[in-house]
Design a protein around this motif. Structure first.
Motif, mmCIF file in Angstrom:
data_model
loop_
_atom_site.group_PDB
_atom_site.id
_atom_site.type_symbol
_atom_site.label_atom_id
_atom_site.label_comp_id
_atom_site.label_asym_id
_atom_site.label_seq_id
_atom_site.Cartn_x
_atom_site.Cartn_y
_atom_site.Cartn_z
ATOM 1 N N ARG A 31 0.503 6.644 -30.143
ATOM 2 C CA ARG A 31 0.313 6.853 -28.708
ATOM 3 C C ARG A 31 -0.292 5.594 -28.080
ATOM 4 N N PRO A 32 0.308 5.115 -26.989
ATOM 5 C CA PRO A 32 -0.197 3.878 -26.373
ATOM 6 C C PRO A 32 -1.593 4.053 -25.773
ATOM 7 N N ILE A 33 -2.406 3.029 -25.953
ATOM 8 C CA ILE A 33 -3.739 2.971 -25.363
ATOM 9 C C ILE A 33 -3.661 2.004 -24.188
ATOM 10 N N TYR A 34 -4.269 2.391 -23.073
ATOM 11 C CA TYR A 34 -4.210 1.577 -21.865
ATOM 12 C C TYR A 34 -5.588 1.069 -21.472
ATOM 13 N N PHE A 35 -5.595 -0.093 -20.844
ATOM 14 C CA PHE A 35 -6.796 -0.680 -20.256
ATOM 15 C C PHE A 35 -6.756 -0.313 -18.782
ATOM 16 N N VAL A 36 -7.735 0.470 -18.338
ATOM 17 C CA VAL A 36 -7.711 1.035 -16.991
ATOM 18 C C VAL A 36 -8.911 0.528 -16.192
ATOM 19 N N GLU A 37 -8.648 0.136 -14.957
ATOM 20 C CA GLU A 37 -9.713 -0.265 -14.046
ATOM 21 C C GLU A 37 -10.048 0.926 -13.149
ATOM 22 N N THR A 38 -11.345 1.265 -13.090
ATOM 23 C CA THR A 38 -11.804 2.334 -12.209
ATOM 24 C C THR A 38 -12.835 1.750 -11.245
ATOM 25 N N ARG A 39 -13.283 2.558 -10.313
ATOM 26 C CA ARG A 39 -14.330 2.088 -9.400
ATOM 27 C C ARG A 39 -15.638 1.813 -10.144
ATOM 28 N N ASP A 40 -15.814 2.477 -11.292
ATOM 29 C CA ASP A 40 -17.039 2.319 -12.083
ATOM 30 C C ASP A 40 -16.961 1.181 -13.094
ATOM 31 N N GLY A 41 -15.786 0.616 -13.311
ATOM 32 C CA GLY A 41 -15.629 -0.445 -14.301
ATOM 33 C C GLY A 41 -14.280 -0.364 -14.985
ATOM 34 N N HIS A 42 -14.261 -0.632 -16.284
ATOM 35 C CA HIS A 42 -13.027 -0.618 -17.074
ATOM 36 C C HIS A 42 -13.186 0.310 -18.257
ATOM 37 N N THR A 43 -12.063 0.826 -18.746
ATOM 38 C CA THR A 43 -12.091 1.684 -19.924
ATOM 39 C C THR A 43 -10.768 1.560 -20.673
ATOM 40 N N CYS A 44 -10.810 1.817 -21.965
ATOM 41 C CA CYS A 44 -9.596 1.926 -22.774
ATOM 42 C C CYS A 44 -9.418 3.399 -23.101
ATOM 43 N N CYS A 45 -8.208 3.915 -22.896
ATOM 44 C CA CYS A 45 -7.983 5.341 -23.109
ATOM 45 C C CYS A 45 -6.487 5.630 -23.170
ATOM 46 N N TRP A 46 -6.168 6.857 -23.552
ATOM 47 C CA TRP A 46 -4.813 7.360 -23.390
ATOM 48 C C TRP A 46 -4.713 7.839 -21.953
ATOM 49 N N CYS A 47 -3.527 7.809 -21.380
ATOM 50 C CA CYS A 47 -3.364 8.204 -19.985
ATOM 51 C C CYS A 47 -2.207 9.183 -19.831
ATOM 52 N N THR A 48 -2.402 10.099 -18.914
ATOM 53 C CA THR A 48 -1.346 11.006 -18.470
ATOM 54 C C THR A 48 -1.318 10.928 -16.956
ATOM 55 N N MET A 49 -0.124 10.847 -16.396
ATOM 56 C CA MET A 49 0.009 10.722 -14.948
ATOM 57 C C MET A 49 0.567 12.009 -14.344
ATOM 58 N N THR A 50 0.057 12.355 -13.173
ATOM 59 C CA THR A 50 0.658 13.384 -12.335
ATOM 60 C C THR A 50 1.051 12.674 -11.043
ATOM 61 N N ARG A 51 1.497 13.423 -10.056
ATOM 62 C CA ARG A 51 1.896 12.759 -8.806
ATOM 63 C C ARG A 51 0.739 12.031 -8.139
ATOM 64 N N GLU A 52 -0.441 12.626 -8.177
ATOM 65 C CA GLU A 52 -1.563 12.056 -7.443
ATOM 66 C C GLU A 52 -2.759 11.671 -8.309
ATOM 67 N N GLU A 53 -2.687 11.959 -9.612
ATOM 68 C CA GLU A 53 -3.834 11.713 -10.469
ATOM 69 C C GLU A 53 -3.449 10.969 -11.733
ATOM 70 N N ILE A 54 -4.446 10.282 -12.261
ATOM 71 C CA ILE A 54 -4.332 9.706 -13.585
ATOM 72 C C ILE A 54 -5.416 10.386 -14.423
ATOM 73 N N ILE A 55 -5.036 10.928 -15.556
ATOM 74 C CA ILE A 55 -5.978 11.605 -16.432
ATOM 75 C C ILE A 55 -6.319 10.649 -17.565
ATOM 76 N N LEU A 56 -7.596 10.303 -17.663
ATOM 77 C CA LEU A 56 -8.077 9.383 -18.686
ATOM 78 C C LEU A 56 -8.539 10.219 -19.871
ATOM 79 N N GLN A 57 -7.835 10.069 -20.998
ATOM 80 C CA GLN A 57 -8.074 10.905 -22.169
ATOM 81 C C GLN A 57 -8.674 10.075 -23.309
ATOM 82 N N PRO A 58 -9.926 10.347 -23.678
ATOM 83 C CA PRO A 58 -10.523 9.637 -24.810
ATOM 84 C C PRO A 58 -10.049 10.241 -26.127
#
Length: 108
Positions: A31-58
């Motif tokens: 499963r691909p791991i992504y580097f994600v930028e948030t308002r709080d900083g950065h994180t590495c996680c698995w991601c699932t997308m919906t129309r309006e949300e990104i779910i950050l899954q540790p």
């Protein structure tokens, strides 16, 4: 993403892979791991997308909780983690030599 990516790991990011892939993995290592930028900083996680949300899954063993953030207002995928380098000198064994053999048996 502990324990797959221990804290302090150096990650290589492929910025051209900035969209979350969907399903079809046989194990957590595929499963691909992504580097994600948030308002709080950065994180590495698995991601699932919906129309309006990104779910950050540790990772399930991580103490970090999953988060759902508005996309792209609160979080954005910078790229996919394609390489990892970890420091080996800073790790410590779970048990030191003073731990009893009975305690070791419990962990096995």
């Amino acid at each position: 993403m502990y324990p797959i990516l221990p804290p302090g790991s150096f990650v290589q990011i492929d910025e051209s892979k900035n969209k979350a892939e969907e399903g079809g993995w046989r194990s957590e290592y595929e499963r691909p791991i992504y580097f994600v930028e948030t308002r709080d900083g950065h994180t590495c996680c698995w991601c699932t997308m919906t129309r309006e949300e990104i779910i950050l899954q540790p990772h399930p063993l991580s103490p970090v909780a999953a988060r759902a953030l508005r996309y792209p207002q609160e979080a954005e995928i910078i790229g996919q983690v394609v390489g990892v380098a970890i420091r080996l000198g800073d790790w410590r064994p779970l048990l030191d030599s003073s731990t009893s053999s009975k305690a070791r048996e419990v962990l096995n």
